[in-house]
Each structure stands twice: as C-alpha cells, then as structure tokens.
Scaffold this active site. Structure first.
Site, short mmCIF file in Angstrom:
data_model
loop_
_atom_site.label_atom_id
_atom_site.label_comp_id
_atom_site.label_asym_id
_atom_site.label_seq_id
_atom_site.Cartn_x
_atom_site.Cartn_y
_atom_site.Cartn_z
N ARG A 87 0.83 -1.21 0.00
CA ARG A 87 0.00 0.00 0.00
C ARG A 87 0.87 1.26 0.00
O ARG A 87 0.38 2.35 -0.27
CB ARG A 87 -0.92 0.01 1.23
CG ARG A 87 -1.95 -1.09 1.24
CD ARG A 87 -2.90 -0.98 0.05
NE ARG A 87 -3.57 0.30 0.02
CZ ARG A 87 -4.67 0.62 0.72
NH1 ARG A 87 -5.23 -0.30 1.47
NH2 ARG A 87 -5.21 1.81 0.64
N HIS A 88 2.13 1.08 0.32
CA HIS A 88 3.05 2.24 0.37
C HIS A 88 3.54 2.53 -1.04
O HIS A 88 4.41 1.84 -1.57
CB HIS A 88 4.18 1.96 1.37
CG HIS A 88 3.63 1.86 2.76
ND1 HIS A 88 3.55 2.94 3.59
CD2 HIS A 88 3.06 0.82 3.42
CE1 HIS A 88 2.98 2.57 4.73
NE2 HIS A 88 2.67 1.29 4.65
N ARG A 89 2.93 3.53 -1.65
CA ARG A 89 2.99 3.72 -3.10
C ARG A 89 4.27 4.31 -3.62
O ARG A 89 4.50 4.33 -4.83
CB ARG A 89 1.81 4.61 -3.53
CG ARG A 89 0.47 3.97 -3.28
CD ARG A 89 -0.63 5.00 -3.23
NE ARG A 89 -0.54 5.79 -2.00
CZ ARG A 89 -1.31 6.83 -1.72
NH1 ARG A 89 -2.22 7.20 -2.60
NH2 ARG A 89 -1.19 7.49 -0.59
N ILE A 96 8.51 -12.01 -6.78
CA ILE A 96 8.54 -13.35 -7.39
C ILE A 96 7.16 -13.60 -8.03
O ILE A 96 6.15 -13.15 -7.49
CB ILE A 96 8.88 -14.39 -6.31
CG1 ILE A 96 9.40 -15.68 -6.90
CG2 ILE A 96 7.71 -14.68 -5.40
CD1 ILE A 96 10.09 -16.56 -5.86
N GLY A 98 4.20 -16.10 -9.26
CA GLY A 98 3.57 -17.41 -9.23
C GLY A 98 3.07 -17.84 -10.61
O GLY A 98 2.55 -18.94 -10.77
N HIS A 184 13.69 8.85 3.28
CA HIS A 184 12.54 9.65 3.72
C HIS A 184 11.25 8.81 3.71
O HIS A 184 10.51 8.77 4.70
CB HIS A 184 12.38 10.88 2.81
CG HIS A 184 11.08 11.59 3.02
ND1 HIS A 184 10.78 12.27 4.18
CD2 HIS A 184 9.98 11.69 2.22
CE1 HIS A 184 9.56 12.77 4.10
NE2 HIS A 184 9.07 12.44 2.92
N HIS A 188 8.77 7.09 6.75
CA HIS A 188 7.30 7.22 6.80
C HIS A 188 6.66 5.83 6.97
O HIS A 188 5.77 5.65 7.81
CB HIS A 188 6.80 7.88 5.50
CG HIS A 188 5.31 7.99 5.41
ND1 HIS A 188 4.57 8.82 6.23
CD2 HIS A 188 4.42 7.35 4.62
CE1 HIS A 188 3.29 8.69 5.93
NE2 HIS A 188 3.17 7.80 4.96
N ARG A 193 4.21 1.55 10.37
CA ARG A 193 4.20 0.10 10.56
C ARG A 193 4.92 -0.38 11.81
O ARG A 193 4.81 -1.56 12.16
CB ARG A 193 4.78 -0.59 9.30
CG ARG A 193 4.01 -0.29 8.03
CD ARG A 193 2.54 -0.66 8.13
NE ARG A 193 1.82 -0.35 6.89
CZ ARG A 193 0.55 -0.65 6.68
NH1 ARG A 193 -0.17 -1.25 7.62
NH2 ARG A 193 -0.03 -0.34 5.54
C1 LIG Z 1 -2.68 0.70 11.22
C2 LIG Z 1 -3.13 0.81 9.78
C3 LIG Z 1 -4.39 0.40 9.44
C4 LIG Z 1 -4.83 0.48 8.09
N1 LIG Z 1 -6.08 0.04 7.76
C5 LIG Z 1 -6.48 0.09 6.47
C6 LIG Z 1 -7.79 -0.38 6.08
O1 LIG Z 1 -8.58 -0.82 6.90
N2 LIG Z 1 -8.12 -0.35 4.77
C7 LIG Z 1 -7.28 0.16 3.83
O2 LIG Z 1 -7.64 0.18 2.65
N3 LIG Z 1 -6.06 0.62 4.16
C8 LIG Z 1 -5.63 0.59 5.44
N4 LIG Z 1 -4.37 1.05 5.78
C9 LIG Z 1 -3.50 1.58 4.72
C10 LIG Z 1 -3.43 3.12 4.78
O3 LIG Z 1 -4.70 3.70 4.51
C11 LIG Z 1 -2.40 3.64 3.76
O4 LIG Z 1 -2.83 3.30 2.45
C12 LIG Z 1 -1.03 3.06 3.97
O5 LIG Z 1 -0.66 3.12 5.33
C13 LIG Z 1 -0.01 3.84 3.15
O6 LIG Z 1 0.13 5.11 3.72
P1 LIG Z 1 0.54 6.39 2.86
O7 LIG Z 1 -0.47 6.62 1.79
O8 LIG Z 1 0.78 7.51 3.81
O9 LIG Z 1 1.95 5.90 2.29
P2 LIG Z 1 2.59 5.95 0.83
O10 LIG Z 1 1.70 5.33 -0.17
O11 LIG Z 1 3.97 5.42 1.01
O12 LIG Z 1 2.66 7.47 0.50
C14 LIG Z 1 3.51 8.36 1.25
C15 LIG Z 1 2.91 9.72 1.17
O13 LIG Z 1 3.02 10.16 -0.19
C16 LIG Z 1 1.85 10.86 -0.57
N5 LIG Z 1 1.23 10.14 -1.70
C17 LIG Z 1 1.63 8.96 -2.23
N6 LIG Z 1 0.88 8.62 -3.27
C18 LIG Z 1 -0.03 9.62 -3.41
C19 LIG Z 1 -1.07 9.88 -4.32
N7 LIG Z 1 -1.36 9.05 -5.32
N8 LIG Z 1 -1.80 11.01 -4.16
C20 LIG Z 1 -1.52 11.88 -3.17
N9 LIG Z 1 -0.55 11.69 -2.28
C21 LIG Z 1 0.21 10.59 -2.39
C22 LIG Z 1 0.95 10.94 0.66
O14 LIG Z 1 1.24 12.13 1.34
C23 LIG Z 1 1.43 9.78 1.51
O15 LIG Z 1 1.23 9.97 2.90
C24 LIG Z 1 -3.94 0.99 7.09
C25 LIG Z 1 -2.66 1.41 7.47
C26 LIG Z 1 -2.25 1.33 8.79
C27 LIG Z 1 -0.85 1.77 9.15
#
Ligand SMILES: Cc1cc2nc3c(=O)[nH]c(=O)nc-3n(C[C@H](O)[C@H](O)[C@H](O)COP(=O)(O)OP(=O)(O)OC[C@H]3O[C@@H](n4cnc5c(N)ncnc54)[C@H](O)[C@@H]3O)c2cc1C
Length: 230
Positions: A87-89, A96, A98, A184, A188, A193
């Site tokens: 999910r960390h984009r 790998i 499958g 950086h 984050h 995590r």
């Molecule tokens: C404890 C916990 C519970 C969670 N529960 C759920 C859940 O129930 N369901 C669910 O779907 N997800 C869940 N998540 C996932 C959460 O919603 C985030 O998708 C995930 O933690 C990634 O965070 P991020 O977007 O800050 O990080 P990254 O994707 O690494 O992005 C880092 C930062 O870059 C910026 N960024 C990156 N891409 C974009 C973009 N396309 N547009 C704008 N800004 C961007 C944002 O500022 C972001 O904070 C959970 C996460 C945690 C830690």
C-alpha cells in the site's frame, strides 16, 4: 551503490520470513551534503557538523535531502503482510511471480503466544488475551495449508497453468520481493508500521528494518528516534 550478500544484513522474523538490506546509497552525512546546495557550499564538513544540520532538517521537516539516501531491501513475507506493505505507493517493487515459478509449501503459522483473541476496543486488531486452545487453532491452520497445497499440486498435474493453479493458495503463503525506496519514504513506512496499531506480523518486519537502518545510519536514526518520542 554498495552491494552486500543477502545473508550479511538479514534479520529473520516470523517462522520463515526475513528482511535484508541488500543495497544502499548514501550515509549519515549525505542529507547535509545535499542540503548545502541551498547556499552553493560544496566544502567538506565534519560528521558532527553534518549531523547537526541533519537534525535541524528533520526537525523542520525539510525532507528532500533524505530522499537522496536510497535503500534496497529483500523481503520474504506472507502474502497478507505483503498486501499491507504494498500500500506504500512510493516504493519500487519487484516480486517473485507465481505465474512463472511453482509456489513452495511455506505458510505462516502464528506461534502459540500470538493466538490472541479479537479485540473488543479495536475492531481491526487483537486483544492481549490468548484464546483458550491455541494449539487447536494452529493445527487447523496447518491442516488448511496442507489441503490447499495438495490441491495446488493436483491442479498442476492436470496441466492447468501455474497462474490459475495458485488461486487456491491461502494468504499466509510466503512470497518474496525487492523493495526499493528513499530513506525519507522508508521512515514514513516505519512510523506507520512500527506503530502499535499496525498488525504484529508487519510490525516485526518494520522493527527489523529499523535495526538494519540503525546499523547503517546510526546518527540519522538516532535523530529520527528522538523525533518519534516528541
Ligand atoms: C494501522 C493501519 C491500518 C490500516 N487500515 C487500512 C484499512 O482498513 N483499509 C485500507 O484500505 N487501508 C488501510 N491502511 C493503509 C493506509 O490507509 C495507507 O494506504 C497506507 O498506510 C499507506 O500510507 P501512505 O499513503 O501515507 O503511504 P505511501 O503510499 O507510502 O505514500 C507516502 C505519502 O506520499 C503521498 N502520496 C503517495 N501517493 C499519493 C497519491 N497518489 N496522491 C496523493 N498523495 C500521495 C501521501 O502524502 C502519503 O502519505 C492501514 C494502514 C495502517 C498503518
């Protein structure tokens, strides 16, 4: 970029999991060196001076210089941990496949002392209490793993493509991937995590990455650790 063997900087977690810092670019002085471009100053500075500037930058959330430290990890983790991880984009990922390679019978089975009850206060999480019969739960998971893997092998014998046979495998099947990101963005990732709200199974990886980074960037990680306590 410096390279190292997978085993040199590997931390083992869960039953078959691991995370290794396989490559990196930069050191404790890199962010300060990059930041000094703001006043066109290319003079070499002492470690102490650079760490002081890095501390100012981190405190002021002047983040771009920390993107110049690049990291590469190799991760072995269950699919359900991988789903959360990916999910960390901002990361670069290569996993790998499958579709190419037959899956191995490596499945995560929680330890007895990880078999916690569903939390009542946190709908997403576990409580601190264990269930009454953790061995029974572990046995059920092991049976499910075996049934699924036998089915997978049976499907392969029919000649069906690997990309289809794999769909019977559970989310605790182990997978492997390279994960590349800047310091950086990795910090984050760690702040989210390593947090107690994150699931235990991804938290152990984040904690292991923190250890690997502390060994490699002791001064930067000390500043970051200090900020987390504020
Ligand atoms: C404890 C916990 C519970 C969670 N529960 C759920 C859940 O129930 N369901 C669910 O779907 N997800 C869940 N998540 C996932 C959460 O919603 C985030 O998708 C995930 O933690 C990634 O965070 P991020 O977007 O800050 O990080 P990254 O994707 O690494 O992005 C880092 C930062 O870059 C910026 N960024 C990156 N891409 C974009 C973009 N396309 N547009 C704008 N800004 C961007 C944002 O500022 C972001 O904070 C959970 C996460 C945690 C830690």
């Amino acid at each position: 970029m410096k390279t190292t063997s997978l085993t040199e900087r590997t931390i083992f977690v869960l039953d078959y999991g691991s995370v290794a810092l396989t490559d990196w670019m930069g050191d404790d002085q890199k962010p300060a060196k990059i930041a000094r471009t703001s006043f066109a100053n290319k003079d070499e500075r002492t470690l102490e001076e650079d760490v002081k500037l890095a501390s100012y930058l981190l405190n002021a959330r002047h983040s771009t210089p920390f993107e110049f430290v690049q990291l590469e990890f190799y991760v072995v983790a269950p699919l359900f941990v991988t789903a959360q991880w990916h999910r960390h984009r901002t990361a670069r990922i290569n996993q790998i496949s499958g579709r190419y390679k037959e899956m191995e019978d490596r499945f995560y089975v929680p330890d007895i002392n990880r078999c916690h009850r569903q939390s009542k206060s946190n709908k997403q999480g576990s409580s601190i209490d264990l269930i009454d019969n953790p061995e029974q739960a572990r046995k059920a998971i092991e049976v499910a793993n075996q049934v699924a893997f036998n089915l997978y092998k049976e499907l392969l014998k029919t000649g069906i493509a690997k990309e289809l046979a794999r769909i019977v495998l559970p989310v605790n099947t182990y997978t492997e991937f390279y994960w590349g990101n800047s310091l950086h963005n990795t910090l984050h990732f760690l702040s989210l995590r390593m947090d107690s709200h994150a699931q235990y199974e991804i938290r152990v990886y984040a904690n292991a990455m923190h250890k690997l980074l502390t060994a490699q960037f002791p001064n930067l990680m000390k500043i970051w650790d200090g900020l987390q306590l504020k």
